[in-house]
Design an enzyme around this catalytic site. Sequence first.
Site, PDB file in Angstrom:
ATOM      1  CE  LYS A  17       0.616  31.479   2.060  1.00  0.00           C
ATOM      2  NZ  LYS A  17       0.038  30.866   0.833  1.00  0.00           N
ATOM      3  CG  PHE A  65     -17.444  33.424  -3.010  1.00  0.00           C
ATOM      4  CD1 PHE A  65     -18.386  32.829  -3.833  1.00  0.00           C
ATOM      5  CD2 PHE A  65     -17.164  34.789  -3.192  1.00  0.00           C
ATOM      6  CE1 PHE A  65     -19.035  33.569  -4.828  1.00  0.00           C
ATOM      7  CE2 PHE A  65     -17.808  35.529  -4.176  1.00  0.00           C
ATOM      8  CZ  PHE A  65     -18.739  34.912  -4.997  1.00  0.00           C
ATOM      9  CG  ASP A 112      -9.241  30.930  -9.681  1.00  0.00           C
ATOM     10  OD1 ASP A 112      -9.329  31.702 -10.653  1.00  0.00           O
ATOM     11  OD2 ASP A 112      -8.200  30.310  -9.403  1.00  0.00           O
ATOM     12  CG  ASP A 148      -8.000  29.288 -13.234  1.00  0.00           C
ATOM     13  OD1 ASP A 148      -8.496  29.958 -14.154  1.00  0.00           O
ATOM     14  OD2 ASP A 148      -7.426  29.785 -12.251  1.00  0.00           O
ATOM     15  NE  ARG A 200      -7.278  26.858  -4.658  1.00  0.00           N
ATOM     16  CZ  ARG A 200      -6.783  27.990  -5.190  1.00  0.00           C
ATOM     17  NH1 ARG A 200      -5.777  28.633  -4.595  1.00  0.00           N
ATOM     18  NH2 ARG A 200      -7.274  28.456  -6.320  1.00  0.00           N
ATOM     19  CG  ASP A 207      -6.518  36.445 -14.700  1.00  0.00           C
ATOM     20  OD1 ASP A 207      -5.595  36.584 -15.525  1.00  0.00           O
ATOM     21  OD2 ASP A 207      -6.518  35.548 -13.838  1.00  0.00           O
ATOM     22  CE  LYS A 256      -6.184  36.722 -10.308  1.00  0.00           C
ATOM     23  NZ  LYS A 256      -5.816  35.562 -11.166  1.00  0.00           N
ATOM     24  CG  PHE A 295       2.286  39.769  -1.969  1.00  0.00           C
ATOM     25  CD1 PHE A 295       3.056  39.380  -0.879  1.00  0.00           C
ATOM     26  CD2 PHE A 295       1.367  38.856  -2.478  1.00  0.00           C
ATOM     27  CE1 PHE A 295       2.920  38.123  -0.309  1.00  0.00           C
ATOM     28  CE2 PHE A 295       1.229  37.592  -1.916  1.00  0.00           C
ATOM     29  CZ  PHE A 295       2.005  37.233  -0.830  1.00  0.00           C
ATOM     30  CG  ASP A 300       2.507  34.659  -6.479  1.00  0.00           C
ATOM     31  OD1 ASP A 300       2.603  34.084  -5.384  1.00  0.00           O
ATOM     32  OD2 ASP A 300       1.927  34.170  -7.468  1.00  0.00           O
ATOM     33  CG  ASP A 301       3.104  37.449 -11.612  1.00  0.00           C
ATOM     34  OD1 ASP A 301       2.352  36.629 -11.048  1.00  0.00           O
ATOM     35  OD2 ASP A 301       2.665  38.454 -12.210  1.00  0.00           O
TER      36      ASP A 301
HETATM   37 MG    MG Z   1      -6.615  29.595 -10.472  1.00  0.00          MG
HETATM   38 MG    MG Z   2      -7.923  31.978 -12.245  1.00  0.00          MG
HETATM   39 MG    MG Z   3       1.408  32.795  -9.051  1.00  0.00          MG
END
Ligand code: MG
Ligand code: MG
Ligand code: MG
Lengths: 345, 345
Positions: free
Chosen positions: B48, B89, B94, B98, B103, B165, B191, B230, B234-235
């Site tokens: 975005k 990066f 990530d 994960d 993506r 995390d 993060k 923010f 998101d959560d």
């Molecule tokens: Mg991830």
């Molecule tokens: Mg992650």
């Molecule tokens: Mg999220």
Amino acid sequence: MANPVQEFNDVFPVLADELIAHLRSIHIPENAIEWFDRSMRHNVLGGKMNRGLTVAETLRILKRGEELSKEEIFKANLLGWCIEWLQAFFLVSDDIMDNSKTRRGQPCWYRVGGVGMVAINDAFILESAIYFFLKKHFKKDAYYVELIELFHETTYQTELGQLLDLITAPEDDIDLTRFSIEKHAFIVRYKTAYYSFYLPVALAMHMAGVKDEAAFKQAEDILLPLGEYFQVQDDYLDCYGKPEVIGKIGTDIEDNKCSWLINQALDKATPEQVKVLHENYGRRDEANVIAVKEIYNEIGVEGLFKAYEEESYTRLNALIAKLDHPLLSQDVFTSFMKRIYKRTK
Amino acid sequence: MANPVQEFNDVFPVLADELIAHLRSIHIPENAIEWFDRSMRHNVLGGKMNRGLTVAETLRILKRGEELSKEEIFKANLLGWCIEWLQAFFLVSDDIMDNSKTRRGQPCWYRVGGVGMVAINDAFILESAIYFFLKKHFKKDAYYVELIELFHETTYQTELGQLLDLITAPEDDIDLTRFSIEKHAFIVRYKTAYYSFYLPVALAMHMAGVKDEAAFKQAEDILLPLGEYFQVQDDYLDCYGKPEVIGKIGTDIEDNKCSWLINQALDKATPEQVKVLHENYGRRDEANVIAVKEIYNEIGVEGLFKAYEEESYTRLNALIAKLDHPLLSQDVFTSFMKRIYKRTK
Ligand SMILES: [Mg+2]
Ligand SMILES: [Mg+2]
Ligand SMILES: [Mg+2]
Ligand SMILES: [Mg+2]
Ligand SMILES: [Mg+2]
Ligand SMILES: [Mg+2]
């Protein structure tokens, strides 16, 4: 006078404490501090530390016998440790990319129980520590920016060498037509020579107050070919060294490595010999390895190496002898040369 | 006046060309250049670009209507692109850590055919590009070192947040006793908030000639809680947002995420409710997800969020209203606030 190895080793706990104290100051939870500490000790320690030791050694030569102050010794060794942190960053990730099992007689970090792919972020953190140390200890020095830029550029060079290595010789997609003597030279210079040979000397030069770019260029013009020669020896010893002397059994042939030997062989081979190499290189079976080594013998790759070694020795010594920059000393380079000429391990 | 999005987008090809031209100048083989280019386009583009666009936008506000020169616009957008490179990066790595699949509507880079773990080194190269650009375009500026240090520190902060995390909420080792409201706050700030909220504004402040550390501190003191707010949104949206509006189906519960919702729930839950959460969080089955959401409903997590949202709005606006540094403008922060208050996507 204290022992240079001892002086170097004494700096590590100071640096480790600085990192941990900073983490405490920002209130990062204790379980993360423990992890951080374990990663740092596993990955930064345990190597031969040649690169790290070279900074103070070079600074001593550049200062022509003038005794170094305690602060100079500490700072030179700190820069040496920054190279070791940089190398830890490279090795943690290289082992994942190469799917390696052990490193320095221990399991690779990503293979330690519970670590896995978190090792990627641990590698990043190892790299970040370098700039934490530089800011803390060199911010007031006139050459602070030069140190930062040197680490950036060396890191980038190493990454570019690694990229070419990874896409030229992937273990799971054997294609010797991608190999060439030119690619081998690029990979070796970029992946190894810049950070292992040029970086420690250039760091010492900055500490010694060298500003003239021509001096750095002269040093680079010797150290890169020297690093190339060193890596060619490494490739040679992987196949022809004594395992009990080099401390490991070479597996470059099995691992599809873009080694100096295979590139020389491909360059000199008849179409029939090329065919045998294509059919046998990068495979795990003992019979395949023997077939490759037979071609190496037919072509006389060992003899090619001996000739290359003599030629390199003469060429590099001539480069060193021509060195005339008033701020450089030939001794910096002859001491490297002495250590590596005809090495057997 | 040109469109800010267009101005921003126009800078990318210039930067891509600079990198490629440099690779050509050092004679890196063409197959590596192709790979490099493909990785850069896949990973830097397609987002975005909010972070990237914010630098020039903030600079315009800080200059209070004074028209920016072509050079200023270019350099502000270049710094914006550096954030996008930094994010690339982070995201490439990530996604590996994960074990993600897609993506930005495409396969993750490491899942693209033939890439695999080479993506780790590609991530490093994306990071190195930042310092290549900074040196090329800002070396002569008085704030060059500040830019470098800011990127270093933000990178390190993000890595520390990522570390916490990763070890607090690993997908394959569910243990909610590791979660806490304090850890959630640390993870979010480190993060996400530093690089997404503080970094673009701080970069613009450097360009605007701000030197006073107190000004940076005031900006940080608003932007970090703003970033935290923010991320809490998101959560919240991951669980309670409309999939057709947010553009994805949330999976934080299945993914064992250390989300604001689970931390609030754990904090308020009875021992029986805690037991249900422990038995069902981080599991892939629909029945498990439903069980967790039932507890969320019993506890009234949605209501807790609404209260948090109002409280944040009031608190942040009060912080902004108190802002009195002559070199800062409240508009920088109110424009952020307007964009995110009660957002539904
Ligand atoms: Mg991830
Ligand atoms: Mg992650
Ligand atoms: Mg999220
Ligand atoms: Mg390896
Ligand atoms: Mg490797
Ligand atoms: Mg070797």
